[in-house]
Design a protein around this motif. Structure first.
Motif, short mmCIF file in Angstrom:
data_model
loop_
_atom_site.label_atom_id
_atom_site.label_comp_id
_atom_site.label_asym_id
_atom_site.label_seq_id
_atom_site.Cartn_x
_atom_site.Cartn_y
_atom_site.Cartn_z
N TYR A 1 0.86 -1.19 0.00
CA TYR A 1 0.00 0.00 0.00
C TYR A 1 0.90 1.24 0.00
N ILE B 1 -3.10 -1.08 -8.87
CA ILE B 1 -4.53 -0.81 -8.75
C ILE B 1 -4.75 0.48 -7.98
N LYS B 2 -5.56 1.36 -8.56
CA LYS B 2 -5.92 2.60 -7.88
C LYS B 2 -7.08 2.33 -6.94
N THR B 3 -6.93 2.71 -5.66
CA THR B 3 -7.97 2.45 -4.68
C THR B 3 -9.15 3.39 -4.90
N ARG C 1 -1.17 -0.93 -4.44
CA ARG C 1 -2.42 -0.15 -4.42
C ARG C 1 -2.11 1.27 -3.96
N GLU D 1 1.65 -6.83 -6.19
CA GLU D 1 0.56 -5.87 -6.38
C GLU D 1 0.83 -4.61 -5.58
N LYS E 1 -8.14 0.97 2.67
CA LYS E 1 -6.68 1.07 2.61
C LYS E 1 -6.10 0.74 3.98
#
Length: 670
Positions: A294, A384-386, A360, A358, A394
């Motif tokens: 993240y 990947i866009k949150t 985010r 991954e 998040k």
């Protein structure tokens, strides 16, 4: 619970031990009786709609007595069993009674909702049976209509009340009247008569819409129920509605769940409504390191003293491993921009040594530049866009909140947690900060304090595993997050210069951020690669460089398939021009380079001369002389030109030109 199978009265197998069923024996006892053939299982279970069937006669006596005492004798209610096979929940009825509003503005109490929905389901089954001749004969037998209703009333009376609660009439005539009223008026006919009269409603449908609109008005906002009641009665007088006496009537209507969900966002904001009413997924955290990273930016949460001696704050961008909650990389800057994100990810990859599977991130700050530059796709298998404005999705926000409250908060120059934090403990001591502005740390000192807090966080115990976070991270292996090598680091984190650079004998020279850089391609002996220079002088190369370390660059050439890496170049070696300041290695290096340069001149001349000789194109082939390499070669003295003691050197030749000697004198000296 009961069912007839091949004309044999049966009981559902799972129901015998299910806590929601009879629950008269344990599951282990059921298995024992099944294994010893005591229980005759006529049909094995095949899912919730195909339960196992056990012959009623094979159920041990002690259990049958308990079942009969609690649920009635199934052998005396065979019609009830047949009836229940056509009895099923009515979803529309459940929804109707849940949404229905009574005249006083209240909803129907939940026990009453369940009873009314059950009665609707029973009357639906009655209707199905009376409409189907075969079902009617199978359930209540043959006979006249009066006998049929008597049998139907008896069947309904024997239904298991715990599963099908109802207050339908036991008298067959009353039951028939109730059935007819249900066919005519539907679900509303089952509500208690005192509640069901439409002419007794205190708030009509149009008034309800007005109330919803007025309570949702964001411009002329209603302050409280007293104001709303006053305005409602004024409107009622104009439109002929019945006036209300109590605020509670309005409150009961507006705060029904299905009504509240409509106005909630208009009074408290759409984000509040989204948080309250939007479906929340249940997710499991990763079980491997580098499976999910993240990234997010937030306030550094430290006050510091800027260069003008004033109080200031700044931003920090963090990258965190979701599995271990280890903070892998960060960057402090005034704003959350492309540079902050770039350097934070770069630190994270360096510390990890792996590419994440991954990543985010939100869509704010400089992320658009990272995405458009294909940075994110190079960094991770998935980028990947949150969802915007969805902090719960998040994990890093939750972790950072704990980091703030457990570590950053310990320091006196803490700014307090984020703006949404409401507890006094989450705020900073205003008087203390104002009284000590001159004692605040510098930005460098604040960053050092922040680094120490991050270190303590990474070494502390994870809330779930009770293991140090860093131990969790280093002790995990992720086969789908392979180690990253130097060339991959170049591909991901090195910046490509927009304009290509021309190679000259001096090297590759360009300016970035008002600073000049010069590079040269060297071989393994740390000598200039003369072969590369000869073959590429005047060729333009695309350059990639590391903003953190400008000592090394990579050269690329453009091909129809994209950039192709050619070689690496290093900062050009500089030597002192004057002998006094030259070090020993510089003198040796200078001599080696000069010697190699002369050697390459001779090699190149000999290579071209050999080609010319093949085609008889040397000056000698035309009766002329080939010039010697000035400064490198000499020729024998000619008898005809004894006055000329030696050939001009390159230096003498250039000096003669600069002194503008006459052409005749120059050629005579040649």
């Amino acid at each position: 619970m009961y069912e007839t199978y091949n004309n044999i009265l049966c009981v559902h197998g799972g129901w015998l031990y299910d806590p929601k069923g009879a629950n008269v024996m344990s599951r282990s006892n059921y298995k024992y009786y099944q294994r010893t053939k005591t229980l005759q299982v006529l049909r094995n279970g095949g899912g919730p709609n195909t339960p196992a069937l056990v012959a009623w006669a094979s159920v041990p006596e002690k259990y049958r007595e308990v079942i009969i005492d609690r649920f009635g004798d199934p052998e005396k209610t065979d019609g009830c069993i047949q009836f229940m096979q056509h009895l099923e929940q009515d979803i529309n009825a459940i929804r109707f009674y849940k949404m229905h509003t009574l005249p006083n503005g209240n909803g129907i109490p939940e026990p009453n909702q369940a009873r009314y929905a059950s009665e609707a389901a029973i009357l639906n089954a009655v209707n199905d049976i009376f409409q189907n001749r075969i079902l009617r004969t199978r359930t209540i037998g043959t006979g006249g209509l009066t006998d049929a209703w008597k049998k139907m009333a008896a069947i309904i009376k024997d239904l298991p009340h715990h599963k099908w609660p109802h207050s339908l009439p036991k008298n067959h005539r009353s039951l028939k009247r109730k059935y007819k009223a249900y066919l005519e008026d539907g679900y509303e006919s089952l509500i208690h008569g005192g509640h069901a009269q439409k002419n007794a409603e205190k708030i009509n449908d149009h008034a309800k819409l007005w109330l919803l609109a007025r309570w949702s008005d964001r411009v002329r906002k209603v302050a409280n129920m007293a104001q709303l009641l006053s305005e409602y009665n004024e409107k009622a007088a104009e439109d002929g509605w019945k006036k209300l006496k109590e605020e509670k009537t309005l409150h009961n209507y507006l705060y029904q769940p299905e009504v509240k969900s409509m106005w909630y966002g208009y009074r408290y904001g759409e984000l509040k409504a989204k948080e309250k009413y939007s479906f929340q997924n249940s997710t499991k955290m990763p079980t491997l390191r580098d499976s999910l990273w993240y990234a997010d930016g937030t306030k550094l949460n430290f006050f510091y003293k800027d260069e003008n001696g004033k109080r200031a704050t700044c931003q920090v961008y963090e990258v965190m491993d979701a599995f271990s909650e280890v903070f892998l990389g960060y960057h402090v800057s005034k704003t959350e921009d492309f540079e902050a994100q770039y350097f934070a990810f770069k630190m994270a990859v360096k510390n990890s040594g792996h590419r994440p599977y991954e990543v985010r991130f939100d869509g704010q700050g400089g992320h658009k530049k990272l995405v458009s530059g294909n940075f994110m796709n190079k960094l991770a298998h998935l980028a990947i866009k949150t969802t915007p404005y969805n902090g719960k999705s998040k994990t890093i926000e939750s972790a950072f909140g704990r980091f703030q409250s457990q570590y950053l908060k310990r320091l006196w120059f803490f700014t307090g947690q984020n703006i949404t934090a409401k507890k006094d403990e989450s705020q900073f001591n205003v008087e203390m900060i104002l009284a000590n502005t001159e004692n605040l740390p510098t930005l460098k000192e604040a960053i050092e304090a922040y680094e120490q807090c991050r270190l303590e966080w990474n070494q502390s115990l994870h809330y779930d595993t009770n293991r140090p976070r860093i131990d969790m991270y280093l002790g995990s292996k992720n086969p789908k997050a392979p180690a990253i090598d130097m060339l991959e680091m170049v591909d991901i984190f090195w910046i490509e210069r927009q304009q290509p650079v021309k190679l000259t004998a001096y090297g590759l020279t360009f300016t970035e951020k008002k600073q000049k850089y010069t590079y040269m391609v060297y071989n393994e002996d740390r000598m200039p690669d003369f072969d590369f220079l000869e073959q590429n002088i005047d060729r333009k190369f695309h350059i990639k460089y590391d903003p953190d370390d400008m000592g090394l660059i990579y050269l690329y050439e453009m091909t129809p398939l994209g950039l192709r890496r050619v070689t690496a170049a290093e900062t050009k070696i500089e030597t002192a021009r004057n002998i006094q300041e030259q070090e020993k290695w510089e003198a040796e290096y200078y001599q080696k380079v000069a010697s190699k340069a002369k050697e390459k001149r001779i090699e190149k001349r000999d290579e071209v001369d050999s080609i010319l000789a093949k085609f008889n194109m040397l000056p000698e082939d035309y009766g002329l002389n080939s010039p010697k390499l000035k400064g490198l070669e000499t020729r024998k003295k000619s008898a005809k030109k004894k006055a000329v003691a030696r050939d001009l050197t390159i230096g003498e030749y250039q000096k003669a030109l600069s002194n503008m000697e006459g052409e005749e004198d120059l050629y005579d000296r040649y």
